[in-house]
Motif scaffolding. Structure first.
Motif, PDB file in Angstrom:
ATOM      1  N   VAL A 400       0.886  -1.169   0.000  1.00 32.81           N
ATOM      2  CA  VAL A 400       0.000   0.000   0.000  1.00 32.81           C
ATOM      3  C   VAL A 400       0.915   1.207   0.000  1.00 32.81           C
ATOM      4  O   VAL A 400       1.796   1.329   0.852  1.00 32.81           O
ATOM      5  CB  VAL A 400      -0.893   0.022   1.267  1.00 32.81           C
ATOM      6  N   CYS A 401       0.725   2.095  -0.995  1.00 30.99           N
ATOM      7  CA  CYS A 401       1.541   3.305  -1.010  1.00 30.99           C
ATOM      8  C   CYS A 401       0.711   4.460  -1.542  1.00 30.99           C
ATOM      9  O   CYS A 401      -0.449   4.274  -1.924  1.00 30.99           O
ATOM     10  CB  CYS A 401       2.800   3.109  -1.856  1.00 30.99           C
ATOM     11  N   THR A 403       0.103   9.047  -1.295  1.00 31.59           N
ATOM     12  CA  THR A 403       0.432  10.275  -0.560  1.00 31.59           C
ATOM     13  C   THR A 403      -0.004  10.213   0.904  1.00 31.59           C
ATOM     14  O   THR A 403       0.531  10.907   1.750  1.00 31.59           O
ATOM     15  CB  THR A 403      -0.250  11.484  -1.227  1.00 31.59           C
ATOM     16  N   GLU A 404      -0.986   9.386   1.202  1.00 29.58           N
ATOM     17  CA  GLU A 404      -1.515   9.337   2.578  1.00 29.58           C
ATOM     18  C   GLU A 404      -1.012   8.098   3.324  1.00 29.58           C
ATOM     19  O   GLU A 404      -0.802   7.058   2.725  1.00 29.58           O
ATOM     20  CB  GLU A 404      -3.061   9.221   2.557  1.00 29.58           C
ATOM     21  N   GLY A 405      -0.901   8.264   4.624  1.00 27.14           N
ATOM     22  CA  GLY A 405      -0.750   7.126   5.528  1.00 27.14           C
ATOM     23  C   GLY A 405       0.528   6.352   5.403  1.00 27.14           C
ATOM     24  O   GLY A 405       1.361   6.643   4.549  1.00 27.14           O
ATOM     25  N   PRO A 406       0.712   5.342   6.265  1.00 29.10           N
ATOM     26  CA  PRO A 406       1.958   4.570   6.229  1.00 29.10           C
ATOM     27  C   PRO A 406       2.000   3.672   4.989  1.00 29.10           C
ATOM     28  O   PRO A 406       0.966   3.241   4.483  1.00 29.10           O
ATOM     29  CB  PRO A 406       1.866   3.711   7.499  1.00 29.10           C
ATOM     30  N   ARG A 407       3.212   3.440   4.513  1.00 33.07           N
ATOM     31  CA  ARG A 407       3.385   2.494   3.390  1.00 33.07           C
ATOM     32  C   ARG A 407       3.516   1.121   4.018  1.00 33.07           C
ATOM     33  O   ARG A 407       4.342   0.927   4.920  1.00 33.07           O
ATOM     34  CB  ARG A 407       4.644   2.817   2.573  1.00 33.07           C
ATOM     35  N   GLU A 408       2.692   0.223   3.544  1.00 36.90           N
ATOM     36  CA  GLU A 408       2.645  -1.106   4.158  1.00 36.90           C
ATOM     37  C   GLU A 408       2.972  -2.181   3.135  1.00 36.90           C
ATOM     38  O   GLU A 408       2.652  -2.031   1.951  1.00 36.90           O
ATOM     39  CB  GLU A 408       1.239  -1.381   4.690  1.00 36.90           C
ATOM     40  N   THR A 425       5.730  -1.934   7.874  1.00 40.17           N
ATOM     41  CA  THR A 425       5.648  -0.600   7.265  1.00 40.17           C
ATOM     42  C   THR A 425       7.061  -0.140   6.925  1.00 40.17           C
ATOM     43  O   THR A 425       8.045  -0.768   7.329  1.00 40.17           O
ATOM     44  CB  THR A 425       5.015   0.421   8.247  1.00 40.17           C
TER      45      THR A 425
END
Ligand code: KIV
Ligand code: ZN
Length: 522
Positions: A400-401, A403-408, A425
Motif C-alpha cells: 500500500v503506497c 500520498t496518505e498514511g503509512p506504506r505497508e 511498514t
C-alpha cells in the motif's frame, strides 16, 4: 623503450575536471586524489584555481605541502591578484608551477575589450610577473584553435620572451580535428622564435569526441606535455582521458615512440576513486576503464581469448590494475568458455557431463541475461536454477503506497518450502517490502547497492532491479525484472539472499543454512 623521449603527463582532474557541473569534491577527497596521482607518476598536478574560493586555495596549498614527486600547479587569470594568490598556494610545493591564461581568439578578446596590442602587453606583463615569483611558468592562449595563426604566433613569442617555460595550446571548445591539431603545433615550432627552448603542451576538450586523437596528433607533431583528466572528467563532454593517451602510447609505441612515467597498474583504482568522489559514473563501454572494456560475451570471442588472449585484446587487464575474470557468461557463450569457467570454479568435467551441463546452461541463459557463478554451481550440482528450488521464494506480495498514511507491505515467503507471512511498514513501498523480507528472514548482510533501470520505454516498461549485499566479506548480487518495480525489487533482494546462502555454504560448507534464525509464523 627507456631511452625514448618522455611525454609529460599533466593531470587537471582537480581543476578542469572539478569544473564539470556537479563534480565538486571535498577537501579531503581532493587530497586523496592528489596523493594517488602523485603516486601514479603524474608529472604535473593542476590542483585547482586558488583565487576561485577559500576552499580551492586551501586544497591547492595542502596538496602542495604534501606533494612528493609531482610538480604542483595552480591556475590564474591574466592579472596580478590571481597570480599572487596562485603563488601563495603553490609555493609550498617541492616543485611549484604557476599556470596563467587569457583568451586570445576574437570571441575571447572581445570580452575584456582588449585590442590585439593591448592584449599582447597584458600577456607580457602578467607572464613576467609570474616568472618573477616562480621559475616554472605555464602560459595558455585560451581558445587557441580559433585564434588567428599570426596572432597566436605573436602572443606565444611574447610569452616565451617574458619567461614562460611551457606553452599550452588549448582546444577549449573541442573544435579541432587531429590533422589540424598536429599542424598547429608544427606551425608554432617552425614560426615562433625560441619555440625550441620551451615545452609545448596540448589541452583538448571532447565536444566532438576527438580529444584523445587530437592530443596524440599534437604529440606526433612535437608537443611534449599532454593535459588530461582521469575518466576524461571535465566541462561539457570532458577532457582528454589520461588512461586513454597513456595506454595508446604504450600499446602503439611503434607509432608514438615516447614514454611516460605513469604506473599504469594504478589506473583502475584511480578511475574508481574519481568516479566515486565526483559522482560521475564511468560508462560501461568507456575505453580502458569501462566495466566492459575487458569482457567478452560472444562464443567466438570467448573461445579465441581462452586460446590466446591477444586474439581479441590489445592490452592485458593487469596492465591497468584489473585482475578480474574477463568471461561474462550469457546466451552467446560457447562450450569452451563454459568448460574454462567451470574449471575455475573447481569442476573438472568429463565430456559427457559437460554436454549435459551445457544444454541446461543454454536453457538458463535464454531466460537470464547474465549467468552467475552461483547459477553454474547449482547447474553442476544438478539443481535447477529457478524459483522452485530456491531456499527463499516470493509467494505473494501486496503493498500500500501513495500520498496518505503509512506504506505497508504484506509478504508471504516460502522459506525452505514452508510458508511464512508478515506485514510491515516503511518509508516507501520498497522499504516496507524489504523490511518484510528482513522480518521473515533476519540476516546480517548490508545492502550496498540498490539500482533500478527501465529496460524499455514507457510506463509499462520492465524495471530491472539490481541489488548487492555484503556479509562478512562475502558479496552477493541479485537481479530481477518485472513491470512492477516493487515486485522486481523484492525478487532481486531475495535473489541476492539466495546467492548469499550459496556463498555461505561454499565458504563454510559445514554450516547449516536452516540454522539461520528466521521467523516462524506458524
Ligand atoms: O580549456 C581551456 O582553455 C582551459 C584553459 C584554462 C587552459 O582549461
Ligand atoms: Zn580546459
Amino acid at each position: 623503450m627507456t631511452d625514448q623521449p618522455r611525454v609529460l603527463i599533466f593531470d587537471t582532474t582537480l581543476r578542469d575536471g572539478e569544473q564539470s557541473p556537479g563534480a565538486t569534491m571535498t577537501h579531503e577527497e581532493k587530497l586523496e586524489i592528489a596523493g594517488l596521482l602523485d603516486e601514479m607518476g603524474v608529472d604535473i598536478i593542476e590542483a585547482g584555481f586558488p583565487i576561485a574560493s577559500e576552499g580551492d586555495f586551501a586544497a591547492v596549498s595542502e596538496i602542495a605541502k604534501r606533494s612528493r614527486n609531482s610538480t604542483i600547479c595552480g591556475l590564474a587569470r591574466a592579472n596580478y591578484k590571481d597570480i599572487d594568490r596562485c603563488w601563495e598556494a603553490v609555493k609550498h610545493a617541492r616543485s611549484p608551477r604557476i599556470h596563467t591564461f587569457i583568451g586570445t581568439s576574437p570571441l575571447h578578446r572581445a570580452i575584456p575589450n582588449l585590442d590585439m596590442d593591448q592584449m599582447a602587453e597584458r600577456i607580457h606583463d602578467t607572464v613576467s610577473h609570474a616568472r618573477n615569483l616562480c621559475d616554472n611558468v605555464q602560459w595558455s592562449p585560451m581558445d587557441a584553435t580559433r585564434t588567428e595563426h599570426d596572432y597566436l604566433c605573436r602572443t606565444v613569442e611574447i610569452a616565451i620572451k617574458a619567461g614562460a617555460t611551457t606553452i599550452n595550446i588549448p582546444d577549449t571548445v573541442g573544435y579541432t580535428y587531429p590533422f589540424e591539431s598536429a599542424k598547429l603545433i608544427q606551425m608554432l615550432l617552425e614560426r615562433v622564435p625560441g619555440a625550441d627552448q620551451i615545452i609545448f603542451a596540448t589541452h583538448c576538450h571532447n565536444d566532438l569526441g576527438m580529444a584523445t586523437a587530437n592530443s596524440l596528433a599534437a604529440v606526433e607533431a612535437g608537443a611534449r606535455q599532454i593535459e588530461c583528466t582521469i575518466n576524461g572528467l571535465g566541462e561539457r563532454a570532458g577532457n582528454t582521458a589520461l588512461e586513454e593517451v597513456v595506454m595508446a602510447m604504450r600499446v602503439r609505441n611503434d607509432i608514438l615512440p615516447y614514454r611516460t612515467q605513469i604506473d599504469t597498474t594504478k589506473i583502475m583504482n584511480l578511475s574508481r576513486r574519481v568516479s566515486a568522489v565526483s559522482g560521475f559514473p564511468v560508462q560501461f563501454n568507456k575505453a580502458i576503464v569501462g566495466k566492459n572494456a575487458f569482457l567478452h560475451e560472444s562464443g567466438i570471442h570467448q573461445d579465441g581469448v581462452l586460446k590466446n588472449v591477444q586474439t581479441f585484446e590489445i592490452m592485458r587487464p593487469e596492465d591497468i590494475g584489473v585482475s578480474a575474470d574477463n568471461i561474462q557468461m550469457g546466451k552467446h557463450s560457447g562450450r569452451a568458455a563454459l568448460r574454462a569457467k567451470l574449471k575455475a570454479l573447481g569442476f573438472d568435467m568429463a565430456e559427457n557431463q559437460l554436454n549435459d551441463v551445457f544444454v541446461r546452461f543454454k536453457a538458463l541463459a535464454d531466460q537470464k541475461k547474465e549467468v552467475y557463478d552461483e547459477d553454474l554451481i547449482a547447474l553442476v550440482k544438478d539443481e535447477a536454477v529457478n524459483d522452485e528450488n530456491d531456499f527463499l521464494q516470493v509467494k505473494r506480495l501486496r503493498v500500500v503506497c501513495g500520498t496518505e498514511g503509512p506504506r505497508e507491505a504484506e509478504l508471504t515467503l516460502l522459506i525452505d518450502g514452508v510458508e511464512h507471512t508478515t506485514d510491515t511498514t516503511g518509508d516507501g513501498p520498497v522499504d516496507a517490502a524489504f523490511n518484510a523480507v528482513d522480518d521473515l528472514f533476519p540476516h546480517k548482510a548490508t545492502l550496498e547497492v540498490y539500482q533500478v533501470q527501465a529496460v524499455t520505454e514507457g510506463t509499462d516498461a520492465q524495471a530491472t532491479v539490481s541489488v548487492r549485499l555484503s556479509e562478512d566479506g562475502r558479496i552477493a548480487t541479485g537481479s530481477s525484472a518485472d513491470t512492477d518495480t516493487v515486485v522486481a525489487s523484492v525478487k532481486a533482494y531475495v535473489n541476492a539472499l539466495n546467492r548469499l546462502i550459496v556463498r555461505r555454504q561454499k565458504t563454510a560448507p559445514d554450516s547449516d543454512v536452516k540454522s539461520v534464525n528466521y521467523k516462524d509464523q506458524h
